[in-house]
Design an enzyme around this catalytic site. Structure first.
Site, PDB file in Angstrom:
ATOM      1  N   ASP A   1       0.803  -4.102  -7.743  1.00 31.90           N
ATOM      2  CA  ASP A   1       1.791  -4.000  -6.673  1.00 31.90           C
ATOM      3  C   ASP A   1       1.650  -5.239  -5.791  1.00 31.90           C
ATOM      4  O   ASP A   1       0.580  -5.501  -5.258  1.00 31.90           O
ATOM      5  CB  ASP A   1       1.545  -2.723  -5.861  1.00 31.90           C
ATOM      6  CG  ASP A   1       2.840  -2.061  -5.401  1.00 31.90           C
ATOM      7  OD1 ASP A   1       3.033  -0.859  -5.678  1.00 31.90           O
ATOM      8  OD2 ASP A   1       3.657  -2.766  -4.790  1.00 31.90           O
TER       9      ASP A   1
ATOM     10  N   HIS B   1       6.124   7.119  -5.461  1.00 36.27           N
ATOM     11  CA  HIS B   1       5.262   7.599  -4.369  1.00 36.27           C
ATOM     12  C   HIS B   1       6.013   7.713  -3.044  1.00 36.27           C
ATOM     13  O   HIS B   1       5.451   8.154  -2.044  1.00 36.27           O
ATOM     14  CB  HIS B   1       4.087   6.630  -4.189  1.00 36.27           C
ATOM     15  CG  HIS B   1       4.552   5.265  -3.836  1.00 36.27           C
ATOM     16  ND1 HIS B   1       5.255   4.455  -4.714  1.00 36.27           N
ATOM     17  CD2 HIS B   1       4.508   4.582  -2.678  1.00 36.27           C
ATOM     18  CE1 HIS B   1       5.578   3.330  -4.106  1.00 36.27           C
ATOM     19  NE2 HIS B   1       5.143   3.376  -2.867  1.00 36.27           N
ATOM     20  N   ASP B   2       7.303   7.321  -3.027  1.00 41.82           N
ATOM     21  CA  ASP B   2       8.136   7.405  -1.816  1.00 41.82           C
ATOM     22  C   ASP B   2       9.211   8.479  -1.920  1.00 41.82           C
ATOM     23  O   ASP B   2       9.941   8.702  -0.949  1.00 41.82           O
ATOM     24  CB  ASP B   2       8.852   6.069  -1.576  1.00 41.82           C
ATOM     25  CG  ASP B   2       7.917   4.947  -1.169  1.00 41.82           C
ATOM     26  OD1 ASP B   2       8.267   3.780  -1.428  1.00 41.82           O
ATOM     27  OD2 ASP B   2       6.855   5.245  -0.614  1.00 41.82           O
TER      28      ASP B   2
ATOM     29  N   GLU C   1      11.429  -4.026  -5.886  1.00 39.25           N
ATOM     30  CA  GLU C   1      11.931  -2.873  -5.141  1.00 39.25           C
ATOM     31  C   GLU C   1      12.862  -3.413  -4.063  1.00 39.25           C
ATOM     32  O   GLU C   1      12.471  -4.317  -3.321  1.00 39.25           O
ATOM     33  CB  GLU C   1      10.808  -2.069  -4.501  1.00 39.25           C
ATOM     34  CG  GLU C   1      11.304  -0.847  -3.750  1.00 39.25           C
ATOM     35  CD  GLU C   1      10.412  -0.446  -2.589  1.00 39.25           C
ATOM     36  OE1 GLU C   1      10.338   0.759  -2.292  1.00 39.25           O
ATOM     37  OE2 GLU C   1       9.760  -1.341  -1.995  1.00 39.25           O
TER      38      GLU C   1
ATOM     39  N   ASP D   1       7.100  -5.203  -3.755  1.00 42.48           N
ATOM     40  CA  ASP D   1       7.443  -4.303  -2.671  1.00 42.48           C
ATOM     41  C   ASP D   1       8.528  -4.921  -1.786  1.00 42.48           C
ATOM     42  O   ASP D   1       8.405  -6.071  -1.365  1.00 42.48           O
ATOM     43  CB  ASP D   1       6.182  -4.031  -1.850  1.00 42.48           C
ATOM     44  CG  ASP D   1       6.330  -2.872  -0.893  1.00 42.48           C
ATOM     45  OD1 ASP D   1       6.254  -3.102   0.334  1.00 42.48           O
ATOM     46  OD2 ASP D   1       6.552  -1.757  -1.372  1.00 42.48           O
TER      47      ASP D   1
HETATM   48  O1  TEU Z   1       8.997   1.204   0.291  1.00 43.03           O
HETATM   49  C1  TEU Z   1      10.108   0.654   0.872  1.00 43.03           C
HETATM   50  C2  TEU Z   1      10.955   1.655   1.506  1.00 43.03           C
HETATM   51  O2  TEU Z   1      12.020   1.362   1.888  1.00 43.03           O
HETATM   52  C3  TEU Z   1      10.482   3.015   1.636  1.00 43.03           C
HETATM   53  O3  TEU Z   1       9.353   3.131   2.296  1.00 43.03           O
HETATM   54  C4  TEU Z   1      11.498   3.739   2.439  1.00 43.03           C
HETATM   55  O4  TEU Z   1      11.223   3.653   3.720  1.00 43.03           O
HETATM   56  C5  TEU Z   1      11.645   5.081   2.036  1.00 43.03           C
HETATM   57  O5  TEU Z   1      10.542   5.785   2.226  1.00 43.03           O
HETATM   58  C6  TEU Z   1      12.110   5.220   0.696  1.00 43.03           C
HETATM   59  O6  TEU Z   1      13.077   6.214   0.706  1.00 43.03           O
HETATM   60  C7  TEU Z   1       7.949   0.289   0.011  1.00 43.03           C
HETATM   61  C8  TEU Z   1       6.779   1.071  -0.550  1.00 43.03           C
HETATM   62  O7  TEU Z   1       7.176   1.678  -1.741  1.00 43.03           O
HETATM   63  C9  TEU Z   1       6.385   2.080   0.506  1.00 43.03           C
HETATM   64  O8  TEU Z   1       5.401   2.955   0.030  1.00 43.03           O
HETATM   65  C10 TEU Z   1       5.888   1.326   1.718  1.00 43.03           C
HETATM   66  O9  TEU Z   1       5.645   2.241   2.728  1.00 43.03           O
HETATM   67  C11 TEU Z   1       6.934   0.327   2.186  1.00 43.03           C
HETATM   68  O10 TEU Z   1       7.532  -0.415   1.148  1.00 43.03           O
HETATM   69  C12 TEU Z   1       6.274  -0.707   3.090  1.00 43.03           C
HETATM   70  O11 TEU Z   1       5.387  -1.484   2.325  1.00 43.03           O
END
Ligand code: TEU
Length: 563
Positions: free
Chosen positions: A100, A337-338, A265, A207
């Site tokens: 990542d 994970h989000d 992403e 990311d």
């Molecule tokens: O996620 C980007 C992001 O936009 C998500 O966190 C968003 O806010 C939402 O939760 C998705 O529906 C990336 C990573 O995957 C996330 O885990 C991190 O928190 C974020 O970036 C910051 O690095």
């Protein structure tokens, strides 16, 4: 750039969230040794790429997406030697390892940021430091340089008493944004990436990579009614120099030359952007993660979920299938994970329908064209966590959005209902390796799912008709049949609210996918489908199946049609 299809067009990726995968030392947190100990579980699925969420030195403010040292492993996860051993073990099983890459921001404890706190430091310009808004006393409400909000709630600017200035953080205040306009920043990132490639890493999941080029000058954006801050994403996403930065990174790291796996992403990434960033005539990215299809069931933010209208989801994926058919390449995901667990979100997580709906969701996704991603626990049909109180949540986004919503007068009941459905911790409950748990001998950092006694790896893998076995079948089919990898996609019955039906065609090879995506029997309008006479049934999620005229709940089938 070679126009031929990239190696990952036949790949399937397994995402590991190290914190919740397997704990080998009893401290309640997953670690690298735990991943090594369970690699055969991953390899057994037939996947060929393993993506690791961050394991780098970090104060863990955002569970590792706040990195303090990109070339050091956080002691909670292990050591560099452990990672070298993991890399070898992954390669020994014929798989590739993807790290990542979190370089839109660092941790505020990263040496770069610590140095930049000094206004005289040559690293001051490595981040976005700005004076208070004209006419405002620094540090007072409204004095922030712009009205931008953070993704995690609150302002996107933090005031630094010592220097009397503000720094930008689109995520938490412990995640200051790097200033990619500064070539030194870019070269430092490329050197770090080359360092990992030289250690055997085969690619990067990047990311929020489309946030690295902001639109300058940084200025106020429009504010939606009821919002305390501006979330005019166009001011921070898909900026004017993004393509230049992606091409420079590709060149400097040798991404195309070394055939490295890359997926970016991207919030606010539509089809046109995806084509621009993944077109094979350019040396930019292999794939992107869009949020379009995972934003159809919540209006105006995560805390306000709305029922999913199946035609919207079907048609969105179909548009991306057609849109990237000639060039570029799709990533295929329902979970990470989000995102909340897809069985609870798009399926039916009741004991009666959980397994069949998990298999139906896997079938429709894996039979689309693109590279599928399996998120840990998805391969056994894990469900949402079922949290009902804010103190159960550990996710900084959940806590931040909860606070912001209550400050805005939203009833807590509504906030908790929203988090219960959409919160990120739903995806982060530890892997239930056994009916008793099996994740740790200590106290898990987040409680195991209440369903562990019935939903766990040991029981599911032992079941020839389980979810794991079904994923193995789908992944094997992608290996066996080029039509699954490269066949043209055509959506049928787009407006049907229960059935998901489409074909894949390559030469005279044709597949028909018919799935009942509801918890009620569904009649299939046979006259509107290609004939299945003499067709071969390759996959079915419900056994024994009924005749196709009436599909049982969550029965999904793949037929190879007679030519
Ligand atoms: O996620 C980007 C992001 O936009 C998500 O966190 C968003 O806010 C939402 O939760 C998705 O529906 C990336 C990573 O995957 C996330 O885990 C991190 O928190 C974020 O970036 C910051 O690095």
């Amino acid at each position: 750039m070679n126009p031929s299809t990239p190696w990952w067009s036949s790949s399937v990726v397994y995402q590991v969230y190290p914190r919740s995968f397997a704990d080998s030392d009893g401290d309640g947190y997953g670690d690298v040794r735990g991943i090594i100990d369970h690699l055969d579980h991953i390899a057994g699925l037939g996947v060929d790429v393993v993506w690791l969420s961050p394991i780098f030195a970090s104060p863990q403010d955002d569970n590792g997406y706040d990195i303090a040292d990109y070339q050091a492993i956080d002691p909670m996860f292990g050591t560099l030697a452990d990672v070298d051993e993991l890399t070898e073990a992954v390669h020994a099983r014929g798989m590739k390892l993807v790290m990542d890459l979190v370089v839109n921001h660092t941790s505020d404890e990263h040496a770069w940021f610590v140095e930049s706190r000094d206004p005289a430091s040559p690293k001051r310009d490595w981040y976005f430091w700005r004076p208070a808004r004209d006419g405002f006393e620094p540090g007072t409400p409204g004095a922030e340089p712009t009205n931008w909000g953070s993704f995690f709630g609150g302002s996107g600017w933090a005031f630094d008493e010592a220097s009397g200035e503000y720094y930008l953080h689109l995520f938490s205040r412990k995640q200051p944004d790097l200033n990619w306009e500064n070539p030194e920043v870019r070269q430092a990132v490329y050197a770090m990436m080359r360092w990992w490639v030289d250690r055997g890493v085969d690619g990067f999941r990047m990311d929020v990579i489309n946030l690295i080029s902001k639109t300058h000058p940084l200025a106020d954006g429009a504010v939606n009614p009821g919002d305390p801050y501006s979330f005019e994403i166009e001011r921070v996403a898909n900026g004017p120099r993004l393509v230049e930065f992606l091409e420079e990174m590709n060149r400097e790291v040798g991404i195309t030359e070394k055939r490295l796996f890359t997926v970016g992403e991207m919030v606010a990434c539509d089809l046109e952007h995806a084509r621009e960033y993944t077109a094979r005539e350019h040396d930019r990215l292999g794939m992107v993660f869009t949020f379009e299809h995972v934003s159809l069931d919540h209006a105006g933010g995560k805390l306000t979920p709305i029922p999913l209208h199946l035609p919207d989801l079907k048609k969105n994926l179909a548009r991306w299938q057609e849109g990237l058919a000639e060039d570029g390449w799709n990533s295929l995901y329902f979970e990470n994970h989000d995102q909340p667990r897809s069985v609870s979100r798009f399926g039916d997580d009741s004991p009666e329908h959980r397994v069949a709906s998990a298999k139906a969701l896997a079938t429709v996704l894996h039979l689309h064209q693109g590279t599928p991603y399996v998120y840990q626990g998805q391969e056994i049909g894990m469900t949402n966590a079922g949290f009902t109180r804010i103190d159960q949540y550990r996710d900084i986004e959940a806590v931040g959005l909860h606070r912001q919503a209550l400050e805005a007068g939203v009833p807590e009941e509504q906030v908790l209902a929203g988090l219960g459905a959409m919160g990120r911790d739903n995806a982060r409950t530890p892997m239930p390796w056994t009916p008793e748990g099996g994740f740790t001998t200590g106290t898990p950092w987040l409680p195991l799912n209440a369903t562990t006694a019935s939903v766990n790896v040991a029981d599911d893998v032992a079941d020839p008709d389980g979810v794991y076995a079904h994923y193995r079948r789908l992944i094997a089919l992608r290996r066996e049949l080029e039509v699954v990898r490269m066949g043209a996609f055509e959506l049928l019955l787009p407006e049907d609210e229960k059935l998901w039906v489409f074909t894949r065609t390559l030469g005279d090879e044709r597949l028909l996918v018919v799935a009942n995506m509801s918890s009620h029997a569904a009649r299939v309008p046979m006259a509107e489908l290609p004939s299945i006479e003499d067709a071969e049934l390759l996959v079915a999620s419900v056994h024994p199946g009924t005749d196709l005229q009436t599909l049982a709940p969550w029965d999904a089938r793949v037929y190879r049609l007679r030519a």
